[in-house]
Scaffold this motif. Structure first.
Motif: not given
Length: 592
Positions: A283-285, A317-323, A325-328
């Motif tokens: 969720l969240g993406r 702050k990062i909210v989505l990886r370069s690939d 995918t979701a982070v915490y």
RNA sequence: GGUCGCGUAGCUCAGCUGGAUAGAGCAUCUGCCUUCUAAGCAGACGGUCGAAGGUUCGAAUCCUUCCGCGAUCACCA
């Protein structure tokens, strides 16, 4: 409460009459024990408007109050403090008004807005420990306090049931478990899985040592140990939905859940609804993608998505990886929104999570605000200090933890040995005794943890047992049991309103004053998310009662009116103790 | 290094939206069970409220600086 409002009006009126000055507010405080009086007006602040000697001003106001306010019987002035004595009849009226209110202090009506309280949220690869106990007790208690203050509450937890840590336990079980199950070994499910988590760590460390021995640099060895690579492979399989891995995952998680349920039941905490990370980690993406279009977030060259919080004094702050995918953070954004979707009446959430996550929640709340959710203003991180041991931090992998189940058992055993020493339980069956030991042992533990300010860290020394005397749970439970003993013997006293012309003993008045504080204490505890306020209030009440009990004979009183009142007063104190302890999740015994 | 939290009696903690002589418990010492449960009550001992400045009639409480302890500052969760 209404007394203070009344007096405020009267003092303002008095000052207007005497000095032709309009006071904006009047400052009150409870009168110190060393002076005669119940409530005190502080005169000093008035000096800004009224010129003169504070003692004179106080005296004049006091005279006015005695003359014009029925409930004020006497006044005296010490320095700039006007001490007011309130008439006994006022307190007796108050007592009569709450006589039939067995839930006195609780707000009965419920708001339309709900608040969701999250707590516990364990990983499913190891049993619960003392840190979780603090978390559980805090979260549960705050939820109960919010309910009592008139809020609608949903209790929830998010179960961290996926990720590399779970795969470690699974892999170790596959490799070394020889098919061991909770049934075959008699081990509680969560402990069984935890055992393999530790086994993984041991094997992992051995492999690193071997690699280093063979000349690999330590850093590389840590990344390339075969068992770790295997675990990572397992995680990939899990994410791909591999049948074998998923069914093993389900099986072992099942063991853990069963074990957790037992611990929760023993602790006396519960949940209205559950969230699983395996359901929410994706969720969240979409929210982030949407926010990107609206300019809340921005994209870096490598494709990763960030939020710039430097204007708010924080970092990027990062909210989505370069690939992609979701982070915490992505996950928590999604979960929060999901919850409001599931329960549309939610207008506020409380996250019971340790203070190591302070920064995370600051950022999370800020992001949700920037995304424009109205409920984002009503988010609260119930942050609490770590529970440390004399040897330092608790670490599951290294086995330096105080296990929740062991600790509970330990507390029950202590309660048992103290009870047996005192030997007051004649006529109790073994089963009743066992239940009582649990009540007392858990009472000691819960009170010990809840009475301290959540922000402070706790140093827990397993060598020194939790106290059962003084400012403790059992002390308060004991007082409750004492009251019940009186009530059993006083069954011929009927419940009826008290004659308000009765003269109050000083201790009776103190008790009534303390009882009167209960409703506002609940509100204060709710506003501050602080069970400690309830604990401290209860302790004060109980101390006051024990002092009363010692000085004043209840059943031995020959005046029937007085005896009747004292029994009912004792009963009311008992009810308040029980109601207060219910907010802390602590039971009270009939005997002990 | 930046940010956040904590620092009160030998120990564990209250008090912190400014008010009177800073309160409890544990520990140590004194008394109190032929009357309602002694897991209790009454009392003694114990404090430069981390330090220094400032604001105020008044500071443990508010502001500033410093010291100590902890946390945090990952394309881990």
């Amino acid at each position: 409460m209404s007394l203070q409002n009344d007096l405020t009006q009267k003092v303002i009126e008095a000052v207007k009459q005497l000095y032709e000055v309009d006071l904006p507010t009047v400052e009150f405080q409870p009168t110190r024990k060393d002076f005669e009086g119940d409530i005190t007006v502080v005169v000093f602040p008035m000096l800004r408007q009224i010129k003169g000697n504070p003692v004179q001003i106080g005296t004049k106001i006091g005279e006015y109050l005695v003359e014009h306010v029925e409930d004020v019987s006497k006044c005296n002035v010490v320095q700039g403090f006007l001490n007011i004595v309130i008439a006994d009849s006022y307190y007796l009226d108050f007592f009569n008004s709450i006589l039939d209110d067995t839930d006195f202090g609780y707000v009965k009506s419920q708001s339309d807005d709900a608040v969701m309280v999250e707590y516990s949220s364990p990983n499913t690869n190891k049993p619960l420990h003392l840190g979780h106990i603090r978390n559980n007790l805090l979260g549960y208690s705050v939820a109960e306090i919010l309910k009592a203050s008139g809020k609608k509450v949903y209790k929830t937890q998010i179960i961290n049931d996926r990720g590399i840590h779970i795969c470690k336990s699974m892999l170790a079980w596959q490799k070394f478990g020889k098919g061991e199950t909770p049934e075959s070994s008699g081990l509680k499910g969560d402990h069984l899985v935890g055992k393999y988590y530790v086994a993984f760590d041991k094997a992992y460390k051995e492999q690193i040592a071997e690699l280093v021995e063979a000349g690999t640099p330590k850093e590389r060895a840590e990344k390339e140990a075969p068992i770790l690579l295997e675990a990572q492979g397992m995680l990939r399989k899990w994410e791909a939905g591999d049948d074998e891995v998923v069914s093993l995952w389900k099986k072992m998680n099942g063991w853990v859940y069963y074990g957790f349920d037992t611990t929760y039941k023993n602790l006396g905490v519960d949940f209205d609804t559950l969230y699983y990370e395996s359901d929410t980690y994706l969720l969240g993406r979409d929210v982030v993608k949407d926010g990107l279009e609206r300019g809340v977030f921005f994209k870096k060259e490598d494709g990763s998505v960030w939020i710039d919080l430097t204007e708010d004094g924080l970092d990027e702050k990062i909210v989505l990886r370069s690939d992609g995918t979701a982070v915490y953070m992505t996950q928590d954004i999604g979960t929060a929104i999901q919850r409001v979707t599931d329960y549309p009446d939610i207008n506020g959430m409380v996250y019971t999570v340790g203070n190591e996550q302070d920064y995370h929640f600051k950022v999370l709340f800020l992001i949700l605000k920037k995304l424009g959710y109205s409920w984002a203003e009503q988010l609260y991180h119930l942050s609490y200090g770590m529970v440390d041991l004399p040897s330092g931090k608790m670490k599951s992998r290294e086995g330096t933890v105080v296990d929740a189940d062991d600790l509970i058992k330990n507390m029950e055993d202590t309660a048992e040995s103290i009870s047996q020493e005192l030997g007051k339980l004649d006529g109790y069956s073994e089963e009743e005794k066992k239940k009582l030991y649990r009540t007392i042992g858990l009472g000691a533990l819960k009170y010990y943890i809840l009475k301290v300010d959540p922000k402070k860290r706790i140093l827990f020394n397993p060598e020194e047992s939790v106290d059962f005397q003084g400012n403790t749970g059992p002390f308060i439970q004991y007082t409750y049991a004492r009251i019940q003993s009186i009530l059993r013997k006083a069954d011929n006293v009927r419940s009826s309103a008290v004659e308000t012309s009765l003269d109050l003993h000083e201790k009776e008045k103190e008790l009534l004053k303390q009882i009167q504080l209960f409703p506002e204490t609940i509100q204060l505890a709710a506003e501050n998310f602080s069970p400690a306020l309830i604990a401290n209030y209860t302790y004060d009440l109980v101390k006051e009662f024990n002092s009363f009990y010692q000085q004043v004979s209840i059943l031995g009183e020959t005046d029937e009116q007085k005896k009747n009142f004292r029994v009912q007063l004792s009963q009311k104190v008992g009810e308040v103790i029980q109601a207060a302890f219910r907010l802390l999740g602590i039971d009270v015994p009939e005997r002990m």
